[in-house]
Design a protein around this motif. Structure first.
Motif, PDB file in Angstrom:
ATOM      1  N   GLU A 202       0.732  -1.166  -0.005  1.00  0.00           N
ATOM      2  CA  GLU A 202       0.052   0.033   0.009  1.00  0.00           C
ATOM      3  C   GLU A 202       0.869   1.185   0.029  1.00  0.00           C
ATOM      4  OE1 GLU A 202      -2.477  -0.175   3.599  1.00  0.00           O
ATOM      5  OE2 GLU A 202      -0.660   0.433   4.761  1.00  0.00           O
ATOM      6  N   ARG A 203       2.284   1.221   0.201  1.00  0.00           N
ATOM      7  CA  ARG A 203       2.940   2.309   0.386  1.00  0.00           C
ATOM      8  C   ARG A 203       4.537   2.156   0.276  1.00  0.00           C
ATOM      9  NH1 ARG A 203       1.832   0.509   5.290  1.00  0.00           N
ATOM     10  NH2 ARG A 203       3.596   0.121   6.802  1.00  0.00           N
ATOM     11  N   PHE A 204       5.162   3.172   0.022  1.00  0.00           N
ATOM     12  CA  PHE A 204       6.507   3.226   0.234  1.00  0.00           C
ATOM     13  C   PHE A 204       6.809   3.960   1.456  1.00  0.00           C
ATOM     14  CE2 PHE A 204       6.051   2.485  -4.323  1.00  0.00           C
ATOM     15  CZ  PHE A 204       6.974   1.423  -4.633  1.00  0.00           C
ATOM     16  N   GLU A 205       8.102   3.430   1.806  1.00  0.00           N
ATOM     17  CA  GLU A 205       8.831   3.998   2.919  1.00  0.00           C
ATOM     18  C   GLU A 205      10.432   4.487   2.744  1.00  0.00           C
ATOM     19  OE1 GLU A 205       8.745   0.781   6.088  1.00  0.00           O
ATOM     20  OE2 GLU A 205       6.352   1.280   6.500  1.00  0.00           O
ATOM     21  N   ALA A 206      10.607   5.554   3.491  1.00  0.00           N
ATOM     22  CA  ALA A 206      12.133   5.904   3.203  1.00  0.00           C
ATOM     23  C   ALA A 206      12.749   5.642   4.571  1.00  0.00           C
ATOM     24  CB  ALA A 206      12.241   7.601   2.964  1.00  0.00           C
TER      25      ALA A 206
ATOM     26  N   ALA B 267      -2.992   0.398  -6.918  1.00  0.00           N
ATOM     27  CA  ALA B 267      -3.243   1.668  -6.791  1.00  0.00           C
ATOM     28  C   ALA B 267      -4.395   2.223  -5.909  1.00  0.00           C
ATOM     29  CB  ALA B 267      -3.397   2.163  -8.149  1.00  0.00           C
ATOM     30  N   GLY B 268      -5.190   1.249  -5.881  1.00  0.00           N
ATOM     31  CA  GLY B 268      -6.612   1.527  -4.951  1.00  0.00           C
ATOM     32  C   GLY B 268      -6.059   1.346  -3.514  1.00  0.00           C
ATOM     33  N   LYS B 269      -5.046   0.356  -2.949  1.00  0.00           N
ATOM     34  CA  LYS B 269      -4.794   0.116  -1.766  1.00  0.00           C
ATOM     35  C   LYS B 269      -3.766   1.599  -1.417  1.00  0.00           C
ATOM     36  CE  LYS B 269      -4.172  -4.847  -1.801  1.00  0.00           C
ATOM     37  NZ  LYS B 269      -3.043  -5.674  -1.470  1.00  0.00           N
ATOM     38  N   ALA B 270      -3.007   1.820  -2.390  1.00  0.00           N
ATOM     39  CA  ALA B 270      -2.301   3.110  -2.167  1.00  0.00           C
ATOM     40  C   ALA B 270      -3.038   4.383  -1.845  1.00  0.00           C
ATOM     41  CB  ALA B 270      -1.033   3.519  -3.128  1.00  0.00           C
ATOM     42  N   ILE B 271      -4.132   4.458  -2.556  1.00  0.00           N
ATOM     43  CA  ILE B 271      -5.135   5.533  -2.395  1.00  0.00           C
ATOM     44  C   ILE B 271      -5.735   5.669  -1.055  1.00  0.00           C
ATOM     45  CG2 ILE B 271      -7.224   6.744  -3.299  1.00  0.00           C
ATOM     46  CD1 ILE B 271      -5.866   6.060  -6.385  1.00  0.00           C
ATOM     47  N   THR B 272      -6.081   4.424  -0.936  1.00  0.00           N
ATOM     48  CA  THR B 272      -6.810   4.199   0.416  1.00  0.00           C
ATOM     49  C   THR B 272      -5.967   4.370   1.701  1.00  0.00           C
ATOM     50  OG1 THR B 272      -8.241   2.599  -0.348  1.00  0.00           O
ATOM     51  CG2 THR B 272      -8.233   2.651   1.977  1.00  0.00           C
ATOM     52  N   TRP B 273      -4.852   4.004   1.616  1.00  0.00           N
ATOM     53  CA  TRP B 273      -3.692   4.380   2.699  1.00  0.00           C
ATOM     54  C   TRP B 273      -3.430   6.094   2.646  1.00  0.00           C
ATOM     55  CZ3 TRP B 273       1.318   6.505   2.129  1.00  0.00           C
ATOM     56  CH2 TRP B 273       2.095   6.545   3.309  1.00  0.00           C
TER      57      TRP B 273
ATOM     58  N   ALA C 153      -5.519   8.339   2.158  1.00  0.00           N
ATOM     59  CA  ALA C 153      -6.666   8.861   2.379  1.00  0.00           C
ATOM     60  C   ALA C 153      -6.943   9.032   3.903  1.00  0.00           C
ATOM     61  CB  ALA C 153      -7.868   8.352   1.636  1.00  0.00           C
ATOM     62  N   LYS C 154      -6.196   8.226   4.549  1.00  0.00           N
ATOM     63  CA  LYS C 154      -6.142   8.059   6.009  1.00  0.00           C
ATOM     64  C   LYS C 154      -5.701   9.474   6.451  1.00  0.00           C
ATOM     65  CE  LYS C 154      -5.309   3.550   6.522  1.00  0.00           C
ATOM     66  NZ  LYS C 154      -4.263   2.212   6.750  1.00  0.00           N
ATOM     67  N   PRO C 155      -6.631  10.079   7.551  1.00  0.00           N
ATOM     68  CA  PRO C 155      -6.379  11.529   7.987  1.00  0.00           C
ATOM     69  C   PRO C 155      -4.893  11.518   8.785  1.00  0.00           C
ATOM     70  CG  PRO C 155      -8.430  10.724   8.759  1.00  0.00           C
ATOM     71  CD  PRO C 155      -8.014   9.596   7.976  1.00  0.00           C
ATOM     72  N   GLU C 156      -4.574  10.391   9.398  1.00  0.00           N
ATOM     73  CA  GLU C 156      -3.236  10.407  10.155  1.00  0.00           C
ATOM     74  C   GLU C 156      -1.827  10.369   9.109  1.00  0.00           C
ATOM     75  OE1 GLU C 156      -4.344   6.083  10.119  1.00  0.00           O
ATOM     76  OE2 GLU C 156      -5.513   8.064  10.333  1.00  0.00           O
ATOM     77  N   ILE C 157      -2.188   9.946   7.912  1.00  0.00           N
ATOM     78  CA  ILE C 157      -1.253  10.143   6.740  1.00  0.00           C
ATOM     79  C   ILE C 157      -1.037  11.385   6.240  1.00  0.00           C
ATOM     80  CG2 ILE C 157      -0.378   9.108   4.844  1.00  0.00           C
ATOM     81  CD1 ILE C 157      -0.385   6.956   6.995  1.00  0.00           C
ATOM     82  N   THR C 158      -2.232  12.148   5.926  1.00  0.00           N
ATOM     83  CA  THR C 158      -2.144  13.412   5.537  1.00  0.00           C
ATOM     84  C   THR C 158      -1.649  14.422   6.323  1.00  0.00           C
ATOM     85  OG1 THR C 158      -4.410  13.568   5.852  1.00  0.00           O
ATOM     86  CG2 THR C 158      -3.642  12.768   3.639  1.00  0.00           C
ATOM     87  N   THR C 159      -1.799  14.406   7.608  1.00  0.00           N
ATOM     88  CA  THR C 159      -1.547  15.212   8.460  1.00  0.00           C
ATOM     89  C   THR C 159      -0.259  15.368   9.409  1.00  0.00           C
ATOM     90  OG1 THR C 159      -2.567  14.167  10.361  1.00  0.00           O
ATOM     91  CG2 THR C 159      -3.988  15.812   9.168  1.00  0.00           C
ATOM     92  N   GLY C 160       0.488  14.182   8.739  1.00  0.00           N
ATOM     93  CA  GLY C 160       2.042  13.866   9.375  1.00  0.00           C
ATOM     94  C   GLY C 160       2.026  12.783  10.156  1.00  0.00           C
TER      95      GLY C 160
ATOM     96  N   PHE D 248      10.175   5.866   7.615  1.00  0.00           N
ATOM     97  CA  PHE D 248       9.227   6.998   7.532  1.00  0.00           C
ATOM     98  C   PHE D 248       8.294   6.510   6.456  1.00  0.00           C
ATOM     99  CE2 PHE D 248      12.774   8.660   9.560  1.00  0.00           C
ATOM    100  CZ  PHE D 248      12.365   9.215  10.866  1.00  0.00           C
ATOM    101  N   PRO D 249       7.030   7.027   6.512  1.00  0.00           N
ATOM    102  CA  PRO D 249       6.178   6.580   5.419  1.00  0.00           C
ATOM    103  C   PRO D 249       6.609   7.867   4.257  1.00  0.00           C
ATOM    104  CG  PRO D 249       4.901   7.529   7.185  1.00  0.00           C
ATOM    105  CD  PRO D 249       6.215   7.283   7.489  1.00  0.00           C
ATOM    106  N   ASP D 250       6.404   7.323   3.027  1.00  0.00           N
ATOM    107  CA  ASP D 250       6.820   8.420   1.681  1.00  0.00           C
ATOM    108  C   ASP D 250       5.735   8.333   0.983  1.00  0.00           C
ATOM    109  OD1 ASP D 250       7.871   9.710  -0.205  1.00  0.00           O
ATOM    110  OD2 ASP D 250      10.101   8.595  -0.307  1.00  0.00           O
ATOM    111  N   GLN D 251       5.033   9.448   1.355  1.00  0.00           N
ATOM    112  CA  GLN D 251       3.719   9.825   0.374  1.00  0.00           C
ATOM    113  C   GLN D 251       4.049  10.044  -0.804  1.00  0.00           C
ATOM    114  OE1 GLN D 251       4.653  11.106   3.622  1.00  0.00           O
ATOM    115  NE2 GLN D 251       2.642  10.811   4.854  1.00  0.00           N
ATOM    116  N   GLY D 252       5.021  10.887  -1.023  1.00  0.00           N
ATOM    117  CA  GLY D 252       5.285  11.400  -2.463  1.00  0.00           C
ATOM    118  C   GLY D 252       5.781  10.288  -3.451  1.00  0.00           C
ATOM    119  N   LEU D 253       6.584   9.283  -3.037  1.00  0.00           N
ATOM    120  CA  LEU D 253       6.994   8.168  -3.669  1.00  0.00           C
ATOM    121  C   LEU D 253       5.693   7.321  -3.970  1.00  0.00           C
ATOM    122  CD1 LEU D 253       9.271   6.937  -5.118  1.00  0.00           C
ATOM    123  CD2 LEU D 253       9.771   5.751  -3.094  1.00  0.00           C
TER     124      LEU D 253
END
Length: 94
Positions: free
Chosen positions: A45-49, A79-85, A87-94, A56-61
């Motif tokens: 669902e995501r990439f990490e740096a 792509a759907g899993k990544a978009i769902t990840w 969209a989580k508020p804790e991901i977009t706010t830091g 750390f989660p890497d939202q840009g990658l």
């Protein structure tokens, strides 16, 4: 000496002939590339740096991967899993 050279040549030739082709599971290069990219994602669902051993989660990658999946026209599931990840508020706010 000629027999030794012939024996080495035959062994090398057998090694080359007997070597299996690289894992050619799909003839479609876009599918193969998307599959490789999806396998690099953490939890699919995501990439990490990695900085000094701390991850750390890497939202840009992750967003770049979504664009790559869309451009290739493959791997809607990942792509759907990544978009769902994302969209989580804790991901977009830091």
């Amino acid at each position: 000496m000629r027999r030794l050279v012939l024996a080495v040549a035959m062994l090398c030739g057998i090694g080359l002939v007997a070597a299996p082709a690289a894992n050619a599971a799909t003839p479609n290069k876009a599918d193969a590339a998307a599959g490789w990219l999806a396998r690099q994602m953490t939890d699919g669902e995501r990439f990490e740096a990695d900085f000094g051993g701390q991850k750390f989660p890497d939202q840009g990658l992750t967003i770049d991967a979504i664009f790559a999946f869309a451009a290739a026209g493959v791997s809607d599931t990942n792509a759907g899993k990544a978009i769902t990840w994302l969209a989580k508020p804790e991901i977009t706010t830091g």
